[in-house]
Write a protein that holds these residues in place. Structure first.
Motif, mmCIF file in Angstrom:
data_model
loop_
_atom_site.group_PDB
_atom_site.id
_atom_site.type_symbol
_atom_site.label_atom_id
_atom_site.label_comp_id
_atom_site.label_asym_id
_atom_site.label_seq_id
_atom_site.Cartn_x
_atom_site.Cartn_y
_atom_site.Cartn_z
ATOM 1 N N GLN A 74 0.836 -1.203 0.000
ATOM 2 C CA GLN A 74 0.000 0.000 0.000
ATOM 3 C C GLN A 74 0.864 1.244 0.000
ATOM 4 O OE1 GLN A 74 -1.993 1.639 3.639
ATOM 5 N NE2 GLN A 74 -3.875 0.942 2.631
ATOM 6 N N GLY A 75 0.471 2.242 -0.789
ATOM 7 C CA GLY A 75 1.153 3.527 -0.808
ATOM 8 C C GLY A 75 0.402 4.541 0.031
ATOM 9 N N CYS A 100 -0.882 10.957 -2.363
ATOM 10 C CA CYS A 100 -0.443 9.722 -3.023
ATOM 11 C C CYS A 100 1.084 9.637 -3.006
ATOM 12 C CB CYS A 100 -0.969 9.655 -4.454
ATOM 13 S SG CYS A 100 -0.352 10.938 -5.572
ATOM 14 N N THR A 101 1.604 8.430 -3.140
ATOM 15 C CA THR A 101 3.052 8.210 -3.057
ATOM 16 C C THR A 101 3.603 7.709 -4.390
ATOM 17 O OG1 THR A 101 2.831 5.918 -2.317
ATOM 18 C CG2 THR A 101 2.866 7.641 -0.606
ATOM 19 N N GLY A 125 5.532 5.186 -4.971
ATOM 20 C CA GLY A 125 5.370 3.748 -5.137
ATOM 21 C C GLY A 125 4.006 3.379 -5.692
ATOM 22 N N GLY A 126 2.959 4.003 -5.156
ATOM 23 C CA GLY A 126 1.616 3.753 -5.660
ATOM 24 C C GLY A 126 1.435 4.270 -7.074
ATOM 25 N N SER A 170 3.165 1.760 -9.307
ATOM 26 C CA SER A 170 2.510 0.454 -9.299
ATOM 27 C C SER A 170 1.203 0.460 -10.077
ATOM 28 C CB SER A 170 2.241 0.010 -7.855
ATOM 29 O OG SER A 170 3.456 -0.273 -7.198
ATOM 30 N N ALA A 193 9.817 4.672 -2.168
ATOM 31 C CA ALA A 193 8.434 4.478 -2.599
ATOM 32 C C ALA A 193 7.426 5.298 -1.802
ATOM 33 C CB ALA A 193 8.065 3.003 -2.510
ATOM 34 N N GLY A 194 7.724 5.611 -0.550
ATOM 35 C CA GLY A 194 6.768 6.318 0.289
ATOM 36 C C GLY A 194 6.811 7.825 0.187
ATOM 37 N N ASN A 196 2.266 -1.149 4.411
ATOM 38 C CA ASN A 196 2.243 0.274 4.089
ATOM 39 C C ASN A 196 3.670 0.802 3.997
ATOM 40 O OD1 ASN A 196 2.339 3.272 5.197
ATOM 41 N ND2 ASN A 196 0.369 2.971 4.187
ATOM 42 N N ASN A 249 10.466 7.083 3.023
ATOM 43 C CA ASN A 249 10.112 8.422 2.531
ATOM 44 C C ASN A 249 11.322 9.327 2.319
ATOM 45 O OD1 ASN A 249 10.813 8.886 5.180
ATOM 46 N ND2 ASN A 249 8.780 9.547 5.833
#
Length: 480
Positions: free
Chosen positions: A77-78, A146-147, A149-150, A153, A118-119, A97, A102
């Motif tokens: 999860q992002g 939003c991040t 990584g998300g 992905s 990713a964070g 998560n 970060n």
């Protein structure tokens, strides 16, 4: 099917994870878990064994190894801003998560690259690029939460795709934890590299089903020195496309954003958001929010836009227009577009579709989809909007405008039939049932209609090769 682990195995695994991550890295209390569990639209809730919050790639790898040994499925999860259930964790799984990964590892202004974990929040990446007089050209409504990584992905899109491409176009390299816990370090910064398969593309858009993206090397671009924003009234969608072609040719392809909105956007802003200032003198069935950018300062770009709009008015492509004269005016114009998702929430019953068709076929798509919806649910109010410049339309539908709860419930009960009808039109026009939101668990059965059996088989083979036990974000993308 993988045999579920025993209760004793689960207890031992959670204990080992607690020892590994410490109190800050594992969340088991129901109240503390709450911010991670509810989907962005509030339509579904995760029910994991625990929420894990590692802070390094090494910790992510150790988590994956421990859960794999125990046979416990894992859901990455992002920023939890997804809209298709891609990060929903079912019973017996753990939710991974990545918000504590970060760090911005490196910014190289000469190389026009940035390596981030990713964070990192998308807006933070944008600001870090701005600080070295560059730009990261990915922009979307959730960019404040939003991040990266998300974004990667799901291969996120947004308002700048027309000019700069989707998220995958901004990626030079990746770092990924594979389903067996090994770490693939592919953080290369090369623009040209033809040494075998380009493995990063396996994970971009895979929604965490093949591995966990832990870091990325991103490509940056020069920061624009001039920006012109205009809200333009057009008689129909075909006229809007003709205007797009005119502006691209006149400006040397400097159009960055080209967002279409129906009259519903203006009326909805007044009714649901309290925005009562109609930006143009007369109502129009359609509006286009346009942004052009240039690398050099001066009045040349504005002169080009004004000239092109004047010619478009003479040709009947435009009926009215206003150009922002300040940053404040630009923000007011963008609020009309950015308020549409909020309007959808306040309508009290709306259906959402994220689709794409070839750009030239968008007028045909909207006309046919509107007819299909009207046949299924008279009184429903379609309000298609979005990224007309790249063919990505958010085909949203508000419930019939009545106060009877039964009408709302009857409308929502037809959601599946309406979705299939809309997708039928999309597929007949050689389009995509998911332009930028992903497949998740909400569209995976529709994927079987949208892709050939050969494509589904190739995807399934890749999944089995990298994740033979189906422990990495199970139940997402691939049809049952």
């Amino acid at each position: 099917m993988t045999t579920p682990p025993s209760d004793d195995t689960v207890r031992r695994c959670l204990a080992a994870l607690t020892d590994l991550l410490g109190p800050a890295g594992i969340v088991t209390d129901a109240e503390a878990q709450a911010p991670y569990l509810a989907e962005a639209r509030g339509n579904a809730v995760s029910t994991p064994l625990a929420v894990l919050r590692p802070s390094t790639t090494e910790e992510v790898a150790a988590v994956v190894r421990l859960t794999a040994e125990a046979g416990i499925a894992l859901v990455p999860q992002g920023g939890n801003t997804g809209l298709v259930g891609g990060a929903l964790a079912g019973r017996g799984t753990v939710l991974l998560n990545l918000g504590r990964l970060n760090r911005i590892r490196e910014v190289d202004a000469l190389d026009h690259t940035m390596t981030v974990e990713a964070g990192v929040i998308l807006a933070t990446v944008q600001q870090a690029a701005h600080d070295v007089d560059l730009m990261f050209p990915l922009s979307l409504g959730a960019e404040g939460s939003c991040t990266i990584g998300g974004n990667l992905s799901t291969n996120a899109g947004g308002i700048l795709t027309l000019r700069y491409g989707n998220a995958r176009a901004q990626v030079l390299g990746l770092e990924v934890v594979l389903p067996d816990g090994r770490v693939w370090n592919g953080l290369r910064r090369l623009r040209k590299d033809n040494t075998g398969y380009d493995l990063k593309h396996l994970f971009l858009g895979a929604e965490g089903t093949l591995g966990v993206i832990t870091a990325a090397t991103l490509s940056l671009v020069p920061r624009p020195r001039q920006m012109e924003t205009a809200l333009v009234a057009v008689p129909d969608v075909t006229a809007a496309l003709r205007l797009l072609k005119r502006l691209r040719q006149a400006s040397g392809d400097a159009v960055s954003a080209f967002e279409i909105m129906p009259r519903f956007a203006i009326e909805g802003a007044a009714r649901y958001l309290g925005e009562h200032n109609d930006p143009l003198s007369e109502p129009s069935p359609w509006y286009v929010l346009i942004e052009l950018t240039a690398g050099t300062p001066g009045d040349a770009l504005r002169d080009t836009v004004e000239s092109a709009l004047g010619e478009a008015m003479e040709a009947g492509e435009v009926t009215d227009a206003t150009l922002a004269a300040s940053g404040d005016q630009r923000q007011k114009l963008w609020r009309l577009r950015e308020g549409l998702p909020e309007i959808g929430r306040k309508v009290g019953g709306a259906l959402h579709h994220d689709v794409a068709v070839p750009v030239s076929r968008t007028p045909q798509f909207i006309e046919r989809a509107n007819a299909a919806v009207a046949a299924l649910c008279p009184g429903a109010r379609p309000y298609p909007f979005g990224h007309l410049g790249d063919g990505n339309i958010h085909y949203n539908i508000a419930r019939p405008d009545t106060d009877d709860p039964a009408d709302r419930d009857a409308f929502l009960a037809q959601g599946g039939a309406i979705m299939r009808a809309v997708h039928d039109v999309v597929l007949d026009l050689e389009g995509s049932i998911s332009a930028e939101h992903g497949i998740g668990n909400k569209k995976r059965e529709e994927l079987a209609r949208a892709r050939s059996s050969l494509e589904i088989d190739m995807m399934a083979r890749l999944k089995r090769l990298l994740d033979p036990r189906d422990l990495m974000n199970p139940g997402k993308i691939l049809p049952q």
